[in-house]
Every structure is written in C-alpha cells, then in structure tokens.
Write an enzyme that holds these catalytic residues in place. Structure first.
Site, PDB file in Angstrom:
ATOM      1  N   SER A  90     -23.786  13.645  -8.362  1.00  0.00           N
ATOM      2  CA  SER A  90     -25.110  13.202  -7.915  1.00  0.00           C
ATOM      3  C   SER A  90     -26.137  14.308  -8.086  1.00  0.00           C
ATOM      4  O   SER A  90     -25.821  15.499  -7.961  1.00  0.00           O
ATOM      5  CB  SER A  90     -25.021  12.827  -6.438  1.00  0.00           C
ATOM      6  OG  SER A  90     -26.298  12.705  -5.886  1.00  0.00           O
ATOM      7  N   TYR A 108     -22.503  14.642   2.790  1.00  0.00           N
ATOM      8  CA  TYR A 108     -22.222  13.820   1.605  1.00  0.00           C
ATOM      9  C   TYR A 108     -22.485  14.638   0.331  1.00  0.00           C
ATOM     10  O   TYR A 108     -21.649  14.707  -0.570  1.00  0.00           O
ATOM     11  CB  TYR A 108     -23.090  12.554   1.606  1.00  0.00           C
ATOM     12  CG  TYR A 108     -23.297  11.989   0.223  1.00  0.00           C
ATOM     13  CD1 TYR A 108     -22.272  11.312  -0.422  1.00  0.00           C
ATOM     14  CD2 TYR A 108     -24.505  12.190  -0.461  1.00  0.00           C
ATOM     15  CE1 TYR A 108     -22.450  10.838  -1.717  1.00  0.00           C
ATOM     16  CE2 TYR A 108     -24.685  11.717  -1.745  1.00  0.00           C
ATOM     17  CZ  TYR A 108     -23.653  11.041  -2.375  1.00  0.00           C
ATOM     18  OH  TYR A 108     -23.839  10.598  -3.653  1.00  0.00           O
ATOM     19  N   LYS A 146     -19.952  16.332  -2.899  1.00  0.00           N
ATOM     20  CA  LYS A 146     -20.142  16.280  -4.369  1.00  0.00           C
ATOM     21  C   LYS A 146     -20.121  17.699  -4.949  1.00  0.00           C
ATOM     22  O   LYS A 146     -19.504  17.959  -5.984  1.00  0.00           O
ATOM     23  CB  LYS A 146     -21.453  15.579  -4.713  1.00  0.00           C
ATOM     24  CG  LYS A 146     -21.495  14.094  -4.377  1.00  0.00           C
ATOM     25  CD  LYS A 146     -20.526  13.276  -5.216  1.00  0.00           C
ATOM     26  CE  LYS A 146     -20.585  11.795  -4.932  1.00  0.00           C
ATOM     27  NZ  LYS A 146     -19.492  11.038  -5.542  1.00  0.00           N
TER      28      LYS A 146
HETATM   29  N1  UFG Z   1     -37.674   5.291   1.035  1.00  0.00           N
HETATM   30  C1  UFG Z   1     -38.651   4.686   1.802  1.00  0.00           C
HETATM   31  N2  UFG Z   1     -38.294   3.661   2.622  1.00  0.00           N
HETATM   32  C2  UFG Z   1     -36.998   3.212   2.718  1.00  0.00           C
HETATM   33  C3  UFG Z   1     -36.011   3.819   1.906  1.00  0.00           C
HETATM   34  C4  UFG Z   1     -36.376   4.870   1.090  1.00  0.00           C
HETATM   35  O1  UFG Z   1     -39.822   5.072   1.772  1.00  0.00           O
HETATM   36  O2  UFG Z   1     -36.735   2.282   3.489  1.00  0.00           O
HETATM   37  C5  UFG Z   1     -38.071   6.402   0.141  1.00  0.00           C
HETATM   38  C6  UFG Z   1     -37.386   7.702   0.513  1.00  0.00           C
HETATM   39  O3  UFG Z   1     -38.119   8.346   1.533  1.00  0.00           O
HETATM   40  C7  UFG Z   1     -37.407   8.428  -0.819  1.00  0.00           C
HETATM   41  C8  UFG Z   1     -37.298   7.320  -1.860  1.00  0.00           C
HETATM   42  O4  UFG Z   1     -37.651   6.121  -1.165  1.00  0.00           O
HETATM   43  O5  UFG Z   1     -38.623   9.069  -0.980  1.00  0.00           O
HETATM   44  C9  UFG Z   1     -35.907   7.149  -2.409  1.00  0.00           C
HETATM   45  O6  UFG Z   1     -34.990   7.061  -1.327  1.00  0.00           O
HETATM   46  P1  UFG Z   1     -33.498   6.552  -1.514  1.00  0.00           P
HETATM   47  O7  UFG Z   1     -32.839   6.598  -0.168  1.00  0.00           O
HETATM   48  O8  UFG Z   1     -33.471   5.272  -2.249  1.00  0.00           O
HETATM   49  O9  UFG Z   1     -32.863   7.644  -2.480  1.00  0.00           O
HETATM   50  P2  UFG Z   1     -32.751   9.232  -2.309  1.00  0.00           P
HETATM   51  O10 UFG Z   1     -33.550   9.825  -3.408  1.00  0.00           O
HETATM   52  O11 UFG Z   1     -33.025   9.686  -0.952  1.00  0.00           O
HETATM   53  O12 UFG Z   1     -31.188   9.424  -2.469  1.00  0.00           O
HETATM   54  C10 UFG Z   1     -30.540   9.104  -3.644  1.00  0.00           C
HETATM   55  C11 UFG Z   1     -29.119   8.616  -3.351  1.00  0.00           C
HETATM   56  C12 UFG Z   1     -28.282   9.731  -2.799  1.00  0.00           C
HETATM   57  C13 UFG Z   1     -28.380  10.923  -3.668  1.00  0.00           C
HETATM   58  C14 UFG Z   1     -29.809  11.321  -3.924  1.00  0.00           C
HETATM   59  C15 UFG Z   1     -29.892  12.425  -4.925  1.00  0.00           C
HETATM   60  O13 UFG Z   1     -29.145   7.553  -2.432  1.00  0.00           O
HETATM   61  O14 UFG Z   1     -26.945   9.285  -2.758  1.00  0.00           O
HETATM   62  O15 UFG Z   1     -30.530  10.224  -4.447  1.00  0.00           O
HETATM   63  O16 UFG Z   1     -31.172  12.886  -5.088  1.00  0.00           O
HETATM   64  F1  UFG Z   1     -27.733  11.961  -3.086  1.00  0.00           F
END
Ligand code: UFG
Length: 349
Positions: free
Chosen positions: A132, A157, A161
């Site tokens: 990841s 998590y 990785k």
């Molecule tokens: N977000 C919102 N509202 C929500 C959900 C997410 O605004 O209800 C925003 C988050 O704040 C973030 C963006 O959308 O800015 C993306 O969030 P995600 O949770 O979809 O993804 P992340 O980038 O946080 O995490 C993902 C994977 C992880 C991994 C990571 C690596 O889910 O498993 O990318 O960068 F580790």
C-alpha cells in the site's frame, strides 16, 4: 500461450474472494492463467466467487482456509501445482488497527510467514505482495517514488504492510532464487463493468467511494468531507484514485514479471494524477446524474493532504499503465452499488 500457462500450473490467490482478489481473479482467468483461491471469508463471501465464475464462465478451485493455518495451507500446496502466489489476505481497516493492533500484527504477519514457509517447502519461488501507498508515511512529498524511504506509517495497519515489505526484502536477499514483487496500491475504487463484483464493506464504510455510493443509494443521509482547509486547490485532500480493473491488470503484469525475473522489485500502482475529494464527489454527480448531499466536517486524524504516485517505473519495467479515468471509476462504482444496494453475502451453492 494460454495452454502453456495452464500446463505450467496455477496461481494461488490468498484473500482471493475480496475486493481486489475477485477482480484480479477475473483478469488472470481472462489472461489464460489457472487460479486457486484461498480465503476464510473474514471480510468477503463465497457468493463473490460465484459471481467471478458467472463473469468468466470458468470454475474456480476454492479453499475455505485461514492462510495462517499451516496444516490447511500445506494441503493446498500438496494438492496442486502452484507456480506463483499473489498474497492479498490480511486485515485492512485503518481505524480498527489502531484499536486492535495485536489482532492486526498477529493476522497480517502470521499469514505472510506461514505462506513463506509453505512456499519454501514446496519450492514455489514467485510472489506478488499486495502492499500500500501507506508505507510512504507522512515524511515523503508526493509524487511518491519507489526509492523513497518507507516505514514511518501512521497506524498499525500501515506498519504491517511496512514490516511485511521488510520481511520480503530479507527473504529475497537470502534466497536468490526467489522472485518477489511488491505492489504499492494508491486508492483503488470502481468495480467490474458488469456490476457483479465490487467493493463490499461491512458496516459503515471508512473509505470515500463506498461512502459516496451508499449516500447515492440512500443508505446514508449525507457525506461528511473531512476538512476543507487543506493547502490544496479546493481545500480538500487529494488522492491518486485507481480503477480496480486497471489495478487487476497490474497483477497480471506482475505475475508475468516474477515468472521471468529473480530478486525483489517494487512498483507504485496508481494513475499518477491527483484528484481531490470534491473532484470525486462532483464527477460522481455528473456522470451518474445524481446529487450527493455533503457537508464539510473536521479533518480526520492521520489524513495526509496530498498523496499521489510516480507511476513511471511500472510503465517502464512492467509495461503497465492505468487506462481508465475518474469518470469510469465513478460510473462503475455506482453501477455496482445500484445493482447490489445491500452488497452481496449469500453462500456458495
Ligand atoms: N474522506 C471523506 N469522507 C469520508 C471518507 C473519506 O472526506 O467519509 C476523505 C478522506 O479524509 C481522505 C479521502 O477521502 O481525504 C480518501 O480517504 P479514504 O479513506 O478513501 O482513503 P485513504 O487515502 O485514507 O486510505 C487509503 C486506503 C488505505 C491506505 C491508504 C494509503 O484506504 O488502506 O489509502 O494512502 F493505507
């Protein structure tokens, strides 16, 4: 070519019934590989495999096993000629990992170590590991490049990785016959265009696209966008969203690559283009002709403002690059969600 691959044996997918596993199974079958799936359905269901069979018209050999259970895993290797493994099995909920770190370290490391022991015992040398972008942590500016220092992750998590990557680096150094690829995924979204398989989160989704899709289908009232005061063009975070169909194709390239090479290689798997949370919401509305009610809320702890990939190495070495755009991702996510408003979870007949 197809027949040759079949004579050579099968690719084992641990966690093959999950979101990335099912799409990769489809891609591998369509490329002519034989596939064996090992999954304990801790975060997936047998129906997903039925759906893969429906899409491909092929029967999949499925083992309901815990990959950390050595006895059960040995049986799979003893009963089949396995030429390579793609290791997806692992827990992946960031928030849960903060609350239950022992569960995460135990499961994600145990599955990997048991798998590696088993591969050594049966002389299986080819491995693709599902890593990841989280391993880049918060100290590396985007675009993330494979040569950057990794390992300072914000949660257990992510650390699993990073630890597994280190274990695999050490294994490749000690066992020169091994061929290992680490794929660092950015933000996988989207679904198979048939709408038969897709992301199937239990409970309230943590990730953006499943949450947006559930708002669209009426399961959630509105989306909360976590922070609009970041130093980005529209104030919301930017990510490198990658269509699951492109991601699946990267695994086909990776398994072909490990079959021809030795040592360890790392590849970023993204589009190389950052889009903001608001970009995604607005694109989803536009391509699907829907309104997504949203509000701005506080920043979510641990979120980085901007994360995206340098994808030049995957293009140069694997000959892979993403073909699908944000519109495709939003269209296919919605197609999956509207056809399966409650996800899928019935059992395999
Ligand atoms: N977000 C919102 N509202 C929500 C959900 C997410 O605004 O209800 C925003 C988050 O704040 C973030 C963006 O959308 O800015 C993306 O969030 P995600 O949770 O979809 O993804 P992340 O980038 O946080 O995490 C993902 C994977 C992880 C991994 C990571 C690596 O889910 O498993 O990318 O960068 F580790």
């Amino acid at each position: 070519m197809t027949d040759m691959k079949k004579q050579n044996g099968a690719v084992l997918l641990t966690g093959g019934a999950g979101y990335i596993g099912t799409h990769t199974t489809v891609a591998l079958l369509e490329a002519g590989f034989d596939v064996i799936v090992a999954d304990n359905f801790s975060n997936s269901c047998p129906e997903a495999i039925n759906r893969v069979e429906q899409i491909t018209g092929k029967k999949i050999k499925l083992y309901e096993v815990d990959v950390a259970d050595q006895k059960q895993l040995v049986q799979i290797f003893a009963e089949n000629k396995i030429t390579g493994v793609i290791h997806f099995a692992g827990f992946k909920a960031v928030g849960e990992s903060v609350k239950l770190p022992i569960k995460y370290y135990r499961n994600n490391l145990d599955t990997t170590l048991t798998l590696l022991e088993c591969m050594a015992r049966f002389g299986v040398k080819n491995l693709v590991f599902s890593s990841s972008a989280t391993v880049y942590g918060d100290e590396n500016p985007s675009p993330c490049v494979e040569t950057m220092r990794t390992g300072k992750c914000a949660n257990p998590y992510g650390m699993t990785k990073a630890f597994i990557e280190q274990i695999l680096v050490d294994v490749a150094a000690a066992h020169k016959e091994m061929s290992i690829v680490l794929l660092r995924y950015f933000n996988p979204v989207g679904a198979h265009p048939s709408g038969l398989i897709g992301e199937n989160p239990g409970g309230i989704p943590n990730n953006l696209m499943p949450y947006v899709s559930q708002v669209a289908v009426g399961k959630r009232d509105k989306l909360t966008i976590f922070g609009n005061d970041y130093n980005t063009p529209d104030g919301t975070c930017q990510r490198d969203f990658i269509h699951i169909m492109d991601l699946a194709q990267a695994h086909v390239k990776a398994i072909e690559f490990v079959e021809k090479n030795c040592g360890l290689d790392v590849f970023n798997i993204g589009t190389g283009e950052p889009y903001s949370v608001l970009d995604l919401v607005q694109t989803f509305e536009k391509v699907n002709g829907l309104k997504i009610p949203y509000e701005f809320g506080a920043r979510r702890e641990g979120d980085l403002p901007v994360v995206w990939a340098d994808v030049s190495k995957a293009a140069r070495v694997l000959g892979w690059k993403a073909e699908l755009n944000l519109e495709d991702m939003c269209r296919d996510s919605w197609n999956w969600q509207k056809k399966n408003p409650h996800g899928i979870n019935s059992s395999r007949n």
